[in-house]
Motif scaffolding. Structure first.
Motif, PDB file in Angstrom:
ATOM      1  N   MET A   1       0.574   4.302  -2.730  1.00  0.00           N
ATOM      2  CA  MET A   1       0.170   5.458  -2.442  1.00  0.00           C
ATOM      3  C   MET A   1       1.170   6.602  -2.659  1.00  0.00           C
ATOM      4  SD  MET A   1      -1.680   4.753   1.452  1.00  0.00           S
ATOM      5  CE  MET A   1      -3.025   3.663   1.245  1.00  0.00           C
TER       6      MET A   1
ATOM      7  N   ASN B   1      -0.057   8.621   7.830  1.00  0.00           N
ATOM      8  CA  ASN B   1      -0.311   7.613   8.856  1.00  0.00           C
ATOM      9  C   ASN B   1       0.014   6.109   8.567  1.00  0.00           C
ATOM     10  OD1 ASN B   1      -1.784   9.510   9.975  1.00  0.00           O
ATOM     11  ND2 ASN B   1      -3.450   9.445   8.695  1.00  0.00           N
ATOM     12  N   LEU B   2       0.196   5.727   7.166  1.00  0.00           N
ATOM     13  CA  LEU B   2       0.547   4.314   6.926  1.00  0.00           C
ATOM     14  C   LEU B   2       2.199   4.391   7.173  1.00  0.00           C
ATOM     15  CD1 LEU B   2      -0.061   1.534   5.710  1.00  0.00           C
ATOM     16  CD2 LEU B   2       0.417   2.577   3.687  1.00  0.00           C
TER      17      LEU B   2
ATOM     18  N   GLN C   1      -0.502  10.223  -2.688  1.00  0.00           N
ATOM     19  CA  GLN C   1      -1.545  10.217  -1.394  1.00  0.00           C
ATOM     20  C   GLN C   1      -0.928  10.489  -0.329  1.00  0.00           C
ATOM     21  OE1 GLN C   1      -3.539   6.632  -2.387  1.00  0.00           O
ATOM     22  NE2 GLN C   1      -4.935   7.589  -3.514  1.00  0.00           N
ATOM     23  N   TYR C   2      -0.469  11.827  -0.059  1.00  0.00           N
ATOM     24  CA  TYR C   2       0.532  12.294   1.045  1.00  0.00           C
ATOM     25  C   TYR C   2      -0.241  11.989   2.645  1.00  0.00           C
ATOM     26  CZ  TYR C   2       4.036  13.558  -2.414  1.00  0.00           C
ATOM     27  OH  TYR C   2       5.083  13.748  -3.347  1.00  0.00           O
ATOM     28  N   GLY C   3      -1.497  12.429   2.489  1.00  0.00           N
ATOM     29  CA  GLY C   3      -2.094  12.355   3.763  1.00  0.00           C
ATOM     30  C   GLY C   3      -2.278  11.010   4.315  1.00  0.00           C
ATOM     31  N   GLU C   4      -2.644   9.930   3.100  1.00  0.00           N
ATOM     32  CA  GLU C   4      -2.692   8.411   3.576  1.00  0.00           C
ATOM     33  C   GLU C   4      -1.172   8.004   4.155  1.00  0.00           C
ATOM     34  OE1 GLU C   4      -4.162   9.849   1.252  1.00  0.00           O
ATOM     35  OE2 GLU C   4      -6.278   9.510   1.258  1.00  0.00           O
ATOM     36  N   VAL C   5      -0.399   8.305   3.205  1.00  0.00           N
ATOM     37  CA  VAL C   5       1.113   7.956   3.431  1.00  0.00           C
ATOM     38  C   VAL C   5       1.666   8.371   4.689  1.00  0.00           C
ATOM     39  CG1 VAL C   5       3.367   7.977   2.624  1.00  0.00           C
ATOM     40  CG2 VAL C   5       1.490   7.806   1.031  1.00  0.00           C
TER      41      VAL C   5
ATOM     42  N   ASP D   1       0.361  17.831   3.602  1.00  0.00           N
ATOM     43  CA  ASP D   1       0.597  16.482   3.952  1.00  0.00           C
ATOM     44  C   ASP D   1       2.045  15.993   3.834  1.00  0.00           C
ATOM     45  OD1 ASP D   1      -2.019  16.502   4.642  1.00  0.00           O
ATOM     46  OD2 ASP D   1      -2.816  15.617   2.727  1.00  0.00           O
TER      47      ASP D   1
ATOM     48  N   SER E   1       0.827  -1.273  -0.010  1.00  0.00           N
ATOM     49  CA  SER E   1      -0.107  -0.051  -0.068  1.00  0.00           C
ATOM     50  C   SER E   1       0.892   1.418  -0.008  1.00  0.00           C
ATOM     51  CB  SER E   1      -0.894  -0.055   1.030  1.00  0.00           C
ATOM     52  OG  SER E   1      -1.830  -1.107   1.330  1.00  0.00           O
TER      53      SER E   1
END
Length: 564
Positions: A12, A23-24, A17-21, A87, A8
């Motif tokens: 990302m 947290n991940l 998709q830095y916002g999701e990255v 992000d 994932s």
């Protein structure tokens, strides 16, 4: 979980998709820690390497995005920041710290690029007389930053403060460069104006920012000085950086030391230090004019009036001089605590000596006696009340006033030396030494006392000479007190009360005067007494009758009991 997270993360990253990255990535790194002791397994090691590769790709990607949004060349992109960059900053907090540092460096450099163009060395606004425009520009930029980019960068990055600090470093470099080029155009008023505006701006920064970003820069935070027991310390308001004006005041009001509380002090104003010789030369000129004014004022005012209430008055010019010294010292110490303070100390020494020579020693009345000041070859008449060459009452008061002034200067110079040592850098303390100037004032005090002793001693000389000229073998009966004894008593009664009243504030020096007069008069009296031979029995009785009080004076002197 680890394998799925890595897949994932890579997907990302490609889609930005830095916002999701954000947290991940933190979660993947936390899970990867549990496999740290299993890195010998090929599959685990491969997953770890994929995470590192994703981090490297993220770092390069984020730097490229910031370069596109804020190019190093050209002007800033119009409009506000994007959520993508916000992000991206969150991810930079997790990545290698060098990524965060590079983002900050690029953004600040681009943000200040306009400043370097507007205030180039060849521009009119770059000179010191328009230094206000520099600080007005950065204040507008800080407001603009908060409105447009305040939410893009994490608060813990302290971007506003970093922009201000970098502006200060650039400004210090640019000002130093232009002042080296146009050094001949720098005048003291212009220099003080620029320093005043600069220190005001540094004070503005201290009110707005904490200075926490300075610890990783070239400027260290100021530390509070150790506590001092010097009673000369006081809370000193910062004087305006303009031509100093004379005000009444006192140099020795004891107060507690005030610790410096501005971590930005000197961050820009340090560039003015090499040019402070202009300020030092100005103070040299001002102090020379001040001494000349004191000399002129003394000639106009003339001799002081007798003082019978509060003791000998200190010359007002003395207080004025030390008030001026204090203003110079405080002002210079705010500009620099290094070599300029040593140069200012040298100027202080020069004019302390000039004050002692021109104002004090130069105005002491001149005695008409010989170099020894203890003999007068004329006026041998025994006539009561006969005039002798002696100082007037006004001249006696002047001598006492100069003595009191020299004592004040001596004490205040010692305090000045202590204060200078506290203001200067620790490595330069040994170069602060005003002992020579204190010795000069001590010499003035000794000369004043010697003049007073010589005057009274010389006034008594005719009476002693008359005593030795008498035909003591022809005295047939013992009479009343002889006229020459009356003359000695008269001179003592005339001089000593005046000296006592005018030295009321310096009793120890009145005591010295009494001791020195006794040391001078008693041996001279004994010498003249031996010159009275031959003496008949009646004549000897007359001498004893005349001078029994003198022997009482001798006894009191020997026992240090001075009943004058």
């Amino acid at each position: 979980m680890l394998a799925g997270g890595v897949d994932s993360l890579e997907a990302m990253t490609r889609r930005r998709q830095y916002g999701e990255v954000a947290n991940l990535l933190q979660g993947v790194m936390n899970v990867l820690e549990h496999f740290h002791k299993y890195m010998g397994i090929p599959q685990i090691r491969q997953l770890s390497e994929r995470v590192k590769a994703a981090q490297t790709e993220l770092g390069q990607q984020i730097l490229a995005d910031f370069e596109e949004a804020f190019p190093s060349q050209g002007t800033k992109r119009p409009g506000g920041p994007s959520n993508v960059l916000r992000d991206a900053c969150l991810i930079a907090n997790i990545l290698d710290p060098r990524i965060k540092q590079e983002i900050i460096k690029k953004f600040i450099k681009q943000h200040l690029s306009e400043y370097l163009v507007l205030f180039q060395e060849n521009q009119d606004v770059a000179w010191l007389d328009k230094i206000d425009r520099r600080y007005a520009w950065i204040k507008r930029q800080l407001v603009d930053y908060e409105e447009k980019y305040g939410r893009m960068f994490p608060r813990e990055w302290y971007m506003s403060e970093r922009i201000a600090v970098e502006f200060c470093h650039v400004t210090r470099t640019e000002l130093a460069k232009i002042m080296r080029t146009r050094a001949k155009e720098i005048e003291v008023k212009l220099l003080l104006f620029a320093i005043q505006r600069t220190t005001n701006f540094e004070g503005f920064l201290a009110k707005r920012f904490s200075g926490c970003t300075l610890t990783d820069g070239t400027l260290k935070k100021l530390e509070s000085p150790p506590p001092s027991t010097n009673p000369f310390l006081e809370d000193e308001p910062a004087p305006e950086m303009e031509e100093l004006t004379m005000e009444k005041g006192d140099l020795d009001q004891p107060k507690k030391p005030k610790a410096p509380d501005n971590p930005f002090h000197g961050i820009v104003s340090k560039c003015f230090e090499p040019h402070l010789y202009v300020y030092i030369e100005s103070q040299d000129k001002n102090l020379g004019e001040l001494i000349d004014r004191f000399v002129g004022d003394f000639k106009v005012q003339g001799l002081p009036k007798p003082n019978t209430d509060e003791g000998g008055a200190v010359l007002p010019s003395c207080a004025d001089l030390f008030v001026y010294y204090k203003k110079c010292m405080v002002q210079c110490s705010q500009l620099s605590t290094g070599e300029p303070m040593i140069a200012l100390t040298t100027i202080f020494q020069k004019y302390l000596r000039e004050y002692a020579w021109k104002i004090l020693s130069g105005n002491l009345p001149k005695t008409t006696s010989s170099s020894g000041g203890l003999t007068i070859s004329s006026l041998l008449k025994e006539k009561e009340g006969s005039e002798v060459a002696k100082f007037t009452i006004e001249e006696l008061c002047l001598i006492c006033s100069i003595l009191s002034t020299a004592e004040y200067c001596l004490a205040t110079t010692q305090q000045l030396e202590e204060k200078l040592k506290e203001k200067v850098d620790v490595s330069l303390i040994e170069r602060i030494n005003l002992t020579g100037e204190m010795d000069t004032f001590s010499t003035v005090i000794s000369s004043s006392i010697q003049l007073l002793v010589q005057d009274l001693d010389a006034a008594c000389d005719p009476a002693l000479t008359a005593m030795s000229k008498m035909q003591w073998q022809n005295v047939e009966h013992v009479g009343d007190q002889s006229p020459y004894v009356t003359s000695v008593i008269l001179h003592i009664k005339q001089n000593v009360p005046i000296i006592r009243d005018n030295l009321a504030s310096t009793r120890k020096y009145f005591t010295q005067f009494c001791i020195k007069f006794a040391n001078s008069f008693i041996p001279k009296f004994i010498t003249h007494l031996f010159k009275c031979k031959p003496v008949s029995m009646v004549g000897a009785e007359q001498v004893r009758q005349n001078w029994h009080g003198a022997f009482a004076l001798w006894f009191c002197h020997k026992t240090r009991i001075l009943f004058i």
